[in-house]
Design a protein around this motif. Structure first.
Motif, PDB file in Angstrom:
ATOM      1  N   GLU A 156      -3.785  -6.438  -0.290  1.00 38.45           N
ATOM      2  CA  GLU A 156      -2.461  -5.832  -0.328  1.00 38.45           C
ATOM      3  C   GLU A 156      -1.927  -5.775  -1.750  1.00 38.45           C
ATOM      4  O   GLU A 156      -1.317  -4.773  -2.156  1.00 38.45           O
ATOM      5  CB  GLU A 156      -1.504  -6.638   0.552  1.00 38.45           C
ATOM      6  N   ILE A 157      -2.161  -6.835  -2.528  1.00 39.54           N
ATOM      7  CA  ILE A 157      -1.710  -6.846  -3.923  1.00 39.54           C
ATOM      8  C   ILE A 157      -2.431  -5.774  -4.723  1.00 39.54           C
ATOM      9  O   ILE A 157      -1.817  -5.057  -5.528  1.00 39.54           O
ATOM     10  CB  ILE A 157      -1.927  -8.242  -4.536  1.00 39.54           C
ATOM     11  N   ALA A 200       3.768  -8.924 -10.302  1.00 43.40           N
ATOM     12  CA  ALA A 200       3.898 -10.373 -10.398  1.00 43.40           C
ATOM     13  C   ALA A 200       5.034 -10.879  -9.511  1.00 43.40           C
ATOM     14  O   ALA A 200       4.894 -11.918  -8.832  1.00 43.40           O
ATOM     15  CB  ALA A 200       4.125 -10.788 -11.845  1.00 43.40           C
ATOM     16  N   LEU A 201       6.166 -10.169  -9.484  1.00 42.36           N
ATOM     17  CA  LEU A 201       7.271 -10.572  -8.616  1.00 42.36           C
ATOM     18  C   LEU A 201       6.878 -10.487  -7.148  1.00 42.36           C
ATOM     19  O   LEU A 201       7.230 -11.365  -6.350  1.00 42.36           O
ATOM     20  CB  LEU A 201       8.491  -9.688  -8.884  1.00 42.36           C
ATOM     21  N   PHE A 202       6.157  -9.438  -6.782  1.00 40.21           N
ATOM     22  CA  PHE A 202       5.718  -9.319  -5.385  1.00 40.21           C
ATOM     23  C   PHE A 202       4.773 -10.463  -5.012  1.00 40.21           C
ATOM     24  O   PHE A 202       4.857 -11.006  -3.899  1.00 40.21           O
ATOM     25  CB  PHE A 202       5.024  -7.969  -5.181  1.00 40.21           C
ATOM     26  N   THR A 203       3.890 -10.839  -5.934  1.00 34.78           N
ATOM     27  CA  THR A 203       2.972 -11.949  -5.662  1.00 34.78           C
ATOM     28  C   THR A 203       3.722 -13.258  -5.505  1.00 34.78           C
ATOM     29  O   THR A 203       3.398 -14.080  -4.623  1.00 34.78           O
ATOM     30  CB  THR A 203       1.943 -12.065  -6.799  1.00 34.78           C
ATOM     31  N   LEU A 204       4.731 -13.477  -6.325  1.00 37.54           N
ATOM     32  CA  LEU A 204       5.517 -14.716  -6.226  1.00 37.54           C
ATOM     33  C   LEU A 204       6.304 -14.781  -4.922  1.00 37.54           C
ATOM     34  O   LEU A 204       6.481 -15.871  -4.361  1.00 37.54           O
ATOM     35  CB  LEU A 204       6.466 -14.823  -7.416  1.00 37.54           C
ATOM     36  N   THR A 205       6.781 -13.643  -4.426  1.00 43.33           N
ATOM     37  CA  THR A 205       7.532 -13.659  -3.173  1.00 43.33           C
ATOM     38  C   THR A 205       6.653 -13.949  -1.961  1.00 43.33           C
ATOM     39  O   THR A 205       7.173 -14.276  -0.887  1.00 43.33           O
ATOM     40  CB  THR A 205       8.237 -12.314  -2.960  1.00 43.33           C
ATOM     41  N   LEU A 206       5.339 -13.842  -2.118  1.00 42.51           N
ATOM     42  CA  LEU A 206       4.437 -14.171  -1.012  1.00 42.51           C
ATOM     43  C   LEU A 206       4.266 -15.680  -0.838  1.00 42.51           C
ATOM     44  O   LEU A 206       3.937 -16.151   0.257  1.00 42.51           O
ATOM     45  CB  LEU A 206       3.064 -13.534  -1.234  1.00 42.51           C
ATOM     46  N   SER A 231      -3.871   8.825   2.432  1.00 42.33           N
ATOM     47  CA  SER A 231      -3.190   9.248   3.651  1.00 42.33           C
ATOM     48  C   SER A 231      -2.891   8.092   4.593  1.00 42.33           C
ATOM     49  O   SER A 231      -1.986   8.167   5.416  1.00 42.33           O
ATOM     50  CB  SER A 231      -4.036  10.292   4.382  1.00 42.33           C
ATOM     51  N   LYS A 232      -3.653   7.006   4.481  1.00 43.86           N
ATOM     52  CA  LYS A 232      -3.405   5.873   5.373  1.00 43.86           C
ATOM     53  C   LYS A 232      -2.051   5.229   5.094  1.00 43.86           C
ATOM     54  O   LYS A 232      -1.417   4.687   5.987  1.00 43.86           O
ATOM     55  CB  LYS A 232      -4.522   4.836   5.216  1.00 43.86           C
ATOM     56  N   LEU A 233      -1.616   5.270   3.825  1.00 48.34           N
ATOM     57  CA  LEU A 233      -0.324   4.691   3.482  1.00 48.34           C
ATOM     58  C   LEU A 233       0.817   5.603   3.902  1.00 48.34           C
ATOM     59  O   LEU A 233       1.826   5.151   4.426  1.00 48.34           O
ATOM     60  CB  LEU A 233      -0.254   4.422   1.969  1.00 48.34           C
ATOM     61  N   LEU A 234       0.658   6.895   3.636  1.00 49.77           N
ATOM     62  CA  LEU A 234       1.741   7.837   3.920  1.00 49.77           C
ATOM     63  C   LEU A 234       1.763   8.280   5.372  1.00 49.77           C
ATOM     64  O   LEU A 234       2.820   8.588   5.906  1.00 49.77           O
ATOM     65  CB  LEU A 234       1.596   9.048   3.003  1.00 49.77           C
ATOM     66  N   ASN A 235       0.585   8.293   6.011  1.00 49.06           N
ATOM     67  CA  ASN A 235       0.474   8.700   7.408  1.00 49.06           C
ATOM     68  C   ASN A 235       1.057  10.094   7.630  1.00 49.06           C
ATOM     69  O   ASN A 235       1.926  10.317   8.464  1.00 49.06           O
ATOM     70  CB  ASN A 235       1.171   7.679   8.317  1.00 49.06           C
TER      71      ASN A 235
END
Length: 237
Positions: free
Chosen positions: A34-35, A49-55, A147-151
């Motif tokens: 996911e990262i 880095a902020l997203f990783t810290l929030t995990l 396309s998998k992300l936007l669907n």
């Protein structure tokens, strides 16, 4: 604090923090996909880095109790293996006196865990979702490419992306307009993303407007633009 208490607490927390670091490392490894997916959409190191810290706070409510148990077992096994527990008992210390610092430490960690569960984890979960949304919507080129992300439904996207998804060449975007049941087509020679501005070169757009009289032909609109610019976040929405 007696010297014995400081000795037991120091070794107890050494084992505790070692277990915590192991759990956090395992969490980051399991969420590495996911990262990496978000890193491919946004190259800003600060947001990744902020997203990783929030995990990290997500695993703490489970990691703290397990680490507390493992640290207690590890410390007692060490005291038994080195005969330190036997020496303490022969010196006249009761089991309650030996285990008192461990009980106080466990109560302190329980209070910390309660604060994390009630306050820190929900806020970090909400903030991580906000960061994930900002990262995904910051690069519509990579978003349309994957396309998998936007669907995307009832649509077709073809392009050649370069520069970590910051530039796309030979863009073809076809989507169905459900208001008039017709296909709309957009062709562009190149799209370039700089900060939050998406700029296109040699853009051609085919669209339709329904005729007022059904017996007449549909109105076809062909729009050619040498350059076209829009906010990337608007296109992502």
């Amino acid at each position: 604090m007696p010297i014995l208490w400081r000795y037991l607490v120091r070794h107890y927390f050494q084992s505790f923090f070692l277990c915590m670091i192991s759990f956090i490392f395992i969490l980051l490894v399991t969420r590495m996909q996911e990262i990496a997916r978000l890193a491919s959409l946004n190259s800003e190191f600060k947001m990744i880095a902020l997203f990783t810290l929030t995990l990290i706070p997500r695993v703490l409510p489970v990691a703290i109790p397990i680490s507390t148990l493992i640290a207690s077992l590890t410390l007692l096994k060490r005291l038994s293996t080195t005969y330190e527990l036997t020496a303490m008992r022969t010196s006249g210390l009761k089991l309650s006196e030996i285990f008192t610092p461990l009980i106080y430490s466990a109560l302190f960690l329980s209070l910390i865990n309660f604060i994390i569960i009630s306050e820190v984890t929900p806020r970090c979960r909400y903030y991580s979702r906000e960061l994930s949304y900002k990262i995904i919507t910051s690069n519509p080129l990579s978003l349309m490419k994957k396309s998998k992300l936007l669907n995307l439904q009832d649509s077709f996207v073809d392009m050649h992306t370069t520069q970590y998804g910051r530039e796309a060449k030979d863009v073809i975007f076809v989507f169905k307009n459900h208001s008039n049941q017709c296909l709309n087509l957009m062709i562009a020679k190149k799209f370039n993303l700089k900060e939050n501005l998406l700029t296109g070169e040699d853009v051609t757009i085919f669209s339709h407007i329904d005729a007022k009289n059904p017996s007449f032909f549909d109105h076809l609109i062909i729009e050619n633009q040498k350059t076209l610019s829009t906010h990337a976040s608007s296109l992502s929405h």
